[in-house]
Scaffold this active site. Structure first.
Site, PDB file in Angstrom:
ATOM      1  N   HIS A  79      -4.416   4.488   4.137  1.00 21.68           N
ATOM      2  CA  HIS A  79      -5.569   3.575   4.064  1.00 21.68           C
ATOM      3  C   HIS A  79      -6.800   4.319   3.527  1.00 21.68           C
ATOM      4  O   HIS A  79      -7.523   3.816   2.678  1.00 21.68           O
ATOM      5  CB  HIS A  79      -5.863   3.034   5.473  1.00 21.68           C
ATOM      6  CG  HIS A  79      -7.183   2.353   5.597  1.00 21.68           C
ATOM      7  ND1 HIS A  79      -7.409   1.089   5.096  1.00 21.68           N
ATOM      8  CD2 HIS A  79      -8.354   2.762   6.150  1.00 21.68           C
ATOM      9  CE1 HIS A  79      -8.670   0.745   5.343  1.00 21.68           C
ATOM     10  NE2 HIS A  79      -9.249   1.742   5.979  1.00 21.68           N
TER      11      HIS A  79
ATOM     12  N   TYR B 123       3.312   4.342  11.028  1.00 16.15           N
ATOM     13  CA  TYR B 123       3.555   2.900  11.031  1.00 16.15           C
ATOM     14  C   TYR B 123       4.195   2.335   9.758  1.00 16.15           C
ATOM     15  O   TYR B 123       4.774   1.268   9.780  1.00 16.15           O
ATOM     16  CB  TYR B 123       2.242   2.135  11.322  1.00 16.15           C
ATOM     17  CG  TYR B 123       1.124   2.394  10.319  1.00 16.15           C
ATOM     18  CD1 TYR B 123       1.048   1.668   9.139  1.00 16.15           C
ATOM     19  CD2 TYR B 123       0.137   3.354  10.562  1.00 16.15           C
ATOM     20  CE1 TYR B 123       0.027   1.899   8.229  1.00 16.15           C
ATOM     21  CE2 TYR B 123      -0.891   3.571   9.658  1.00 16.15           C
ATOM     22  CZ  TYR B 123      -0.950   2.846   8.498  1.00 16.15           C
ATOM     23  OH  TYR B 123      -1.946   3.069   7.596  1.00 16.15           O
TER      24      TYR B 123
ATOM     25  N   ARG C 209       0.840  -1.204   0.000  1.00 13.08           N
ATOM     26  CA  ARG C 209       0.000   0.000   0.000  1.00 13.08           C
ATOM     27  C   ARG C 209       0.870   1.248   0.000  1.00 13.08           C
ATOM     28  O   ARG C 209       1.651   1.451   0.928  1.00 13.08           O
ATOM     29  CB  ARG C 209      -0.947   0.002   1.201  1.00 13.08           C
ATOM     30  CG  ARG C 209      -2.285   0.685   0.894  1.00 13.08           C
ATOM     31  CD  ARG C 209      -3.096   0.884   2.149  1.00 13.08           C
ATOM     32  NE  ARG C 209      -2.447   1.851   2.998  1.00 13.08           N
ATOM     33  CZ  ARG C 209      -2.391   1.781   4.341  1.00 13.08           C
ATOM     34  NH1 ARG C 209      -2.957   0.786   4.974  1.00 13.08           N
ATOM     35  NH2 ARG C 209      -1.774   2.714   5.026  1.00 13.08           N
TER      36      ARG C 209
HETATM   37  C1  LIG Z   1     -16.129  -6.347  10.196  1.00 10.58           C
HETATM   38  C2  LIG Z   1     -15.248  -5.142  10.225  1.00 10.58           C
HETATM   39  N1  LIG Z   1     -14.315  -5.016  11.189  1.00 10.58           N
HETATM   40  C3  LIG Z   1     -13.515  -3.924  11.211  1.00 10.58           C
HETATM   41  C4  LIG Z   1     -13.663  -2.929  10.285  1.00 10.58           C
HETATM   42  C5  LIG Z   1     -12.756  -1.698  10.310  1.00 10.58           C
HETATM   43  N2  LIG Z   1     -11.837  -1.736   9.173  1.00 10.58           N
HETATM   44  C6  LIG Z   1     -12.031  -0.951   8.094  1.00 10.58           C
HETATM   45  S1  LIG Z   1     -10.879  -1.181   6.919  1.00 10.58           S
HETATM   46  C7  LIG Z   1     -10.063  -2.352   7.850  1.00 10.58           C
HETATM   47  C8  LIG Z   1      -8.815  -3.019   7.323  1.00 10.58           C
HETATM   48  C9  LIG Z   1      -9.062  -4.014   6.257  1.00 10.58           C
HETATM   49  O1  LIG Z   1      -7.842  -4.385   5.677  1.00 10.58           O
HETATM   50  P1  LIG Z   1      -7.758  -5.296   4.393  1.00 10.58           P
HETATM   51  O2  LIG Z   1      -8.752  -6.390   4.458  1.00 10.58           O
HETATM   52  O3  LIG Z   1      -6.335  -5.688   4.218  1.00 10.58           O
HETATM   53  O4  LIG Z   1      -8.225  -4.339   3.201  1.00 10.58           O
HETATM   54  P2  LIG Z   1      -7.537  -3.003   2.628  1.00 10.58           P
HETATM   55  O5  LIG Z   1      -8.175  -1.873   3.386  1.00 10.58           O
HETATM   56  O6  LIG Z   1      -6.067  -3.079   2.868  1.00 10.58           O
HETATM   57  O7  LIG Z   1      -7.881  -2.965   1.173  1.00 10.58           O
HETATM   58  C10 LIG Z   1     -10.715  -2.526   9.071  1.00 10.58           C
HETATM   59  C11 LIG Z   1     -10.259  -3.449  10.121  1.00 10.58           C
HETATM   60  C12 LIG Z   1     -14.674  -3.090   9.297  1.00 10.58           C
HETATM   61  N3  LIG Z   1     -14.859  -2.205   8.329  1.00 10.58           N
HETATM   62  N4  LIG Z   1     -15.439  -4.216   9.280  1.00 10.58           N
END
Ligand SMILES: Cc1ncc(C[n+]2csc(CCOP(=O)(O)OP(=O)(O)O)c2C)c(N)n1
Ligand SMILES: [Mg+2]
Length: 355
Positions: free
Chosen positions: A259, A268, A255
């Site tokens: 985010h 981080y 990335r």
């Molecule tokens: C069920 C749930 N738990 C926590 C969150 C908070 N949250 C939003 S984005 C994220 C990280 C997800 O990371 P990843 O699956 O690697 O996807 P990326 O954002 O890197 O594309 C989290 C934990 C959420 N949206 N849904």
């Protein structure tokens, strides 16, 4: 500072580096196809860059940036037929653009306006899932249902590395493996789940290894190489269509942007690794490949960029011209028979807003 293992030695690649690593070719893709794929990439890039600006100007809400994820998104969708369905997460919010969805619709979604709600059947693009991994069982169920009805449709779902720790991932892949659903499980492994690095997410050597436990074959591909992504997804789609069931595609990247607009990754992330990624970002990589092959001229690239920037300008103007939605919408669609207290709250809201 979280440092993650790159483990990139075994990734499938097609695009070379213009020096030591030679360019490969993907059978079946002629110059016109390659230019169409280039336009898809270029459609997504300014959409993303302008969205960050629109957020800073207060014209859209918090926005999940997908800068340098375009190769995964455009390459994967290019391998589908229009009758196939896409099940996106928030990172793929603009994926509908590749299916002819208006820019204003996607911008309206980020403005929290009902004009951003589309009919999934119009574009064969499901609603964006923000709860992590919930789109996976949707895609698997849809694909299984389509197969039972004898339809020739494949479903492709995008999810992140963090999603592979969720129950919905486990449930979805269990079902997909057992039912042999015609689904492509496309993992965007950008090595971060907000501030959680991959090494804290799993002790598995590769996310693709997780698929073995569900009886699902997998492939690992360089997520910044649009042709490798396309080729791997095309093979997965062919398996699904032939009745051979799901495939897990792990596309590896890093990335290179926050985010979302609400995040400060300087706390981080590894800045040197980000610089490396940004230097080798996926749109430029494909453009240099096409130029080496004599397919893309600088004039053509400039024309496509100008056309897409104009689409963005018109899209934000159209989204902002939408009249404000009726606040009553907040209260609709939740209850078949709304409790009387809701009517009272709506009345109060209308009074406060003066509407
Ligand atoms: C069920 C749930 N738990 C926590 C969150 C908070 N949250 C939003 S984005 C994220 C990280 C997800 O990371 P990843 O699956 O690697 O996807 P990326 O954002 O890197 O594309 C989290 C934990 C959420 N949206 N849904
Ligand atoms: Mg991630």
């Amino acid at each position: 500072m979280g440092r993650v293992a790159s483990a990139e030695g075994d990734l499938r690649r097609v695009i070379g580096d213009g020096e030591l690593v030679p360019d490969g070719e993907v059978g079946g893709l002629g110059p016109d196809d390659l230019l169409a794929l280039h336009r898809d990439l270029v459609l997504l890039r300014p959409y993303d860059e302008r969205s960050v600006v629109y957020h800073r100007q207060g014209r859209i809400g918090t926005y999940a940036i997908f800068w340098n994820h375009e190769a995964m998104q455009a390459g994967a969708v290019f391998a589908l037929e229009d009758r196939d369905w896409v099940f996106p997460a928030y990172r793929e919010s603009a994926i509908g653009l590749l299916r002819g969805m208006p820019v204003s619709t996607v911008l309206s979604w980020w403005r929290g306006h009902p004009a951003g709600w589309w009919d999934p059947r119009e574009f064969n693009v499901a609603s964006i899932c923000v709860p992590i991994a919930t789109q996976i069982p949707h895609a698997v169920g849809f694909a299984w249902g389509s197969a039972l009805k004898g339809e020739d449709r494949v479903a492709l779902t995008f999810f992140g590395d963090g999603a592979t720790s969720e129950g919905s991932f486990h449930e979805g892949l269990t079902f997909a493996g057992v039912t042999k659903a015609p689904v492509v499980l496309f993992c965007n492994n950008n090595q971060w789940a907000i501030s959680t690095p991959l090494a804290a997410q799993t002790a598995a050597t590769a996310l693709a290894d997780k698929a073995v436990g569900y009886g699902i074959p997998s492939v690992r591909v360089d997520g910044g190489d649009v042709l490798a992504v396309y080729e791997a997804t095309r093979d997965a789609v062919a398996r699904a269509r032939a009745g051979d069931g799901p495939t897990f595609v792990e596309a590896v990247t890093y990335r290179a942007a926050p985010h979302a607009t609400a995040d400060d990754p300087s706390l981080y992330i590894d800045p040197e690794r980000v610089d490396e990624e940004r230097e080798n970002e996926c749109v430029g990589r494909f453009e240099r490949y096409l130029q080496r092959a004599g397919i893309l001229t600088e004039e053509h690239a400039a024309e496509v960029r100008a056309e897409v920037h104009e689409l963005m300008r018109a899209g934000i103007a159209e989204a902002e011209a939408e009249p404000p939605p009726d606040v009553g919408l907040v209260f609709e669609h939740a209850y078949a028979s709304p409790p009387p207290t809701l009517a009272h709250e709506l009345e109060e809201l209308r009074r406060v807003l003066g509407g």
